[in-house]
Design a protein around this motif. Structure first.
Motif, PDB file in Angstrom:
ATOM      1  N   GLN A 209       0.827  -1.210   0.000  1.00 51.73           N
ATOM      2  CA  GLN A 209       0.000   0.000   0.000  1.00 51.73           C
ATOM      3  C   GLN A 209       0.860   1.259   0.000  1.00 51.73           C
ATOM      4  N   THR A 210       1.947   1.238   0.759  1.00 53.97           N
ATOM      5  CA  THR A 210       2.844   2.386   0.796  1.00 53.97           C
ATOM      6  C   THR A 210       3.493   2.602  -0.565  1.00 53.97           C
ATOM      7  N   SER A 211       3.889   1.518  -1.197  1.00 52.72           N
ATOM      8  CA  SER A 211       4.494   1.613  -2.524  1.00 52.72           C
ATOM      9  C   SER A 211       3.509   2.217  -3.516  1.00 52.72           C
ATOM     10  N   GLY A 212       2.248   1.783  -3.425  1.00 56.66           N
ATOM     11  CA  GLY A 212       1.221   2.314  -4.317  1.00 56.66           C
ATOM     12  C   GLY A 212       1.020   3.808  -4.119  1.00 56.66           C
ATOM     13  N   ILE A 213       1.022   4.258  -2.863  1.00 55.02           N
ATOM     14  CA  ILE A 213       0.853   5.680  -2.568  1.00 55.02           C
ATOM     15  C   ILE A 213       2.004   6.486  -3.151  1.00 55.02           C
ATOM     16  N   LEU A 214       3.212   5.925  -3.102  1.00 59.10           N
ATOM     17  CA  LEU A 214       4.407   6.619  -3.606  1.00 59.10           C
ATOM     18  C   LEU A 214       4.611   6.429  -5.105  1.00 59.10           C
ATOM     19  N   GLY A 215       3.728   5.631  -5.727  1.00 60.22           N
ATOM     20  CA  GLY A 215       3.842   5.388  -7.165  1.00 60.22           C
ATOM     21  C   GLY A 215       5.031   4.536  -7.534  1.00 60.22           C
ATOM     22  N   LYS A 216       5.393   3.608  -6.648  1.00 61.64           N
ATOM     23  CA  LYS A 216       6.538   2.738  -6.896  1.00 61.64           C
ATOM     24  C   LYS A 216       6.125   1.277  -6.772  1.00 61.64           C
ATOM     25  N   ARG A 219       9.208  -3.909  -4.955  1.00 59.00           N
ATOM     26  CA  ARG A 219      10.581  -4.406  -5.111  1.00 59.00           C
ATOM     27  C   ARG A 219      11.611  -3.289  -5.121  1.00 59.00           C
ATOM     28  N   GLU A 220      11.163  -2.048  -5.336  1.00 65.89           N
ATOM     29  CA  GLU A 220      12.108  -0.932  -5.331  1.00 65.89           C
ATOM     30  C   GLU A 220      12.637  -0.655  -3.925  1.00 65.89           C
ATOM     31  N   PHE A 221      11.898  -1.099  -2.908  1.00 68.02           N
ATOM     32  CA  PHE A 221      12.368  -0.975  -1.530  1.00 68.02           C
ATOM     33  C   PHE A 221      13.034  -2.305  -1.163  1.00 68.02           C
ATOM     34  N   VAL A 222      14.240  -2.460  -1.637  1.00 65.71           N
ATOM     35  CA  VAL A 222      14.909  -3.758  -1.679  1.00 65.71           C
ATOM     36  C   VAL A 222      14.991  -4.446  -0.307  1.00 65.71           C
ATOM     37  N   ALA A 223      15.526  -3.755   0.681  1.00 63.63           N
ATOM     38  CA  ALA A 223      15.728  -4.388   1.992  1.00 63.63           C
ATOM     39  C   ALA A 223      14.398  -4.822   2.615  1.00 63.63           C
ATOM     40  N   VAL A 224      13.407  -3.961   2.540  1.00 63.76           N
ATOM     41  CA  VAL A 224      12.101  -4.275   3.127  1.00 63.76           C
ATOM     42  C   VAL A 224      11.434  -5.398   2.349  1.00 63.76           C
ATOM     43  N   TYR A 225      11.516  -5.338   1.036  1.00 61.95           N
ATOM     44  CA  TYR A 225      10.901  -6.363   0.195  1.00 61.95           C
ATOM     45  C   TYR A 225      11.515  -7.733   0.470  1.00 61.95           C
ATOM     46  N   ASN A 226      12.826  -7.791   0.537  1.00 57.06           N
ATOM     47  CA  ASN A 226      13.501  -9.071   0.775  1.00 57.06           C
ATOM     48  C   ASN A 226      13.186  -9.632   2.158  1.00 57.06           C
ATOM     49  N   MET A 235      11.911 -14.975  -4.455  1.00 60.24           N
ATOM     50  CA  MET A 235      12.845 -14.282  -5.348  1.00 60.24           C
ATOM     51  C   MET A 235      13.467 -13.113  -4.608  1.00 60.24           C
ATOM     52  N   VAL A 236      14.757 -13.163  -4.377  1.00 60.48           N
ATOM     53  CA  VAL A 236      15.457 -12.088  -3.721  1.00 60.48           C
ATOM     54  C   VAL A 236      15.804 -11.014  -4.733  1.00 60.48           C
ATOM     55  N   VAL A 237      15.560  -9.743  -4.346  1.00 51.54           N
ATOM     56  CA  VAL A 237      15.871  -8.622  -5.226  1.00 51.54           C
ATOM     57  C   VAL A 237      17.234  -8.083  -4.856  1.00 51.54           C
ATOM     58  N   ASP A 238      18.076  -7.860  -5.853  1.00 53.37           N
ATOM     59  CA  ASP A 238      19.417  -7.305  -5.628  1.00 53.37           C
ATOM     60  C   ASP A 238      19.381  -5.786  -5.659  1.00 53.37           C
TER      61      ASP A 238
END
Length: 238
Positions: A209-216, A219-226, A235-238
């Motif tokens: 939801q936060t990513s959607g609000i920020l228009g991202k 996976r762009e928030f790598v550490a949090v996503y992983n 799938m780990v994001v680098d």
């Protein structure tokens, strides 16, 4: 609120003593289950933890009867009302919440919706900061959003510091702890996700939801996503 609960407990304790001597074992268990269910349902709205001591007090402090009834109470609450009764780890307290609470604004009145909106903002910030920040850092972040602790906010209202540092903490949405650092010259408080927040607001959902609000993309928030999403998507994001 505590006085109301005390009167409620006293009334049911008297009722329990009066009725239990005339009941069969099955009737006694059924009556006890219903008394505990009523206590839980009356506690859903204020979201404060229920002490095991208070639950046992309704049953005249009968520990054996409490242990017999508790699983039945949990089953009935979930099946009939969609309410989860959950023990708080490392404590003798329980919280209750609706299975649809976090996803259904219709469950709340207008003021509760506003408060939960503020809570979501705070949880999102904590999530992006690896789930722990000090109080000054949190309040500075909110100030940057024009949410002042000592001023009336046009949407969130007043007494925001009390709402955050007291109400949200008592409801176990947030955890507020003294810093154990020996280098701190003044008392410093740290905020992190409370136990209730981990149940009602899954970190993966908050990230999405936060990513959607920020228009991202999440996976762009790598550490949090992983940390919170990799187990489901493998799938780990680098």
């Amino acid at each position: 609120m505590r006085r109301v609960l005390s009167l409620y407990l006293q009334y049911h304790k008297v009722q329990f003593k009066f009725l239990v001597c005339k009941m069969s074992t099955e009737e006694r268990i059924a009556h006890s289950r219903n008394a505990l269910i009523a206590l839980v349902i009356n506690n859903v709205e204020n979201k404060l933890p229920i002490k095991e001591e208070d639950m046992r007090q309704i049953l005249n402090k009968d520990i054996s009867l409490f242990r017999q009834c508790l699983p039945l109470v949990m089953q009935s609450l979930k099946r009939v009302y969609g309410i989860i009764l959950q023990k708080v780890p490392d404590s003798k307290k329980y919280i209750c919440y609706s299975e649809i609470t976090a996803s259904s604004p219709a469950e709340y009145d207008e003021e509760q919706c506003r408060h939960l909106t503020l809570l979501f903002v705070i949880l999102s910030y904590l999530l992006m900061k690896d789930c722990q920040v000090d109080e000054e850092q949190l309040f500075d972040f909110l100030k940057g959003l024009r949410i002042e602790m000592d001023e009336e906010h046009p949407y969130f209202g007043g007494n925001l510091k009390k709402l955050i540092a007291d109400t949200f903490v008592k409801q176990l949405y947030l955890k507020r702890e003294k810093s154990e650092s020996d280098t701190d010259l003044e008392t410093r408080y740290l905020y992190s996700w409370g136990y209730r927040a981990t149940l009602e607001f899954p970190a993966k959902d908050v990230l999405e939801q936060t990513s959607g609000i920020l228009g991202k993309e999440p996976r762009e928030f790598v550490a949090v996503y992983n940390k919170y999403c990799v187990n489901e998507e493998a799938m780990v994001v680098d």
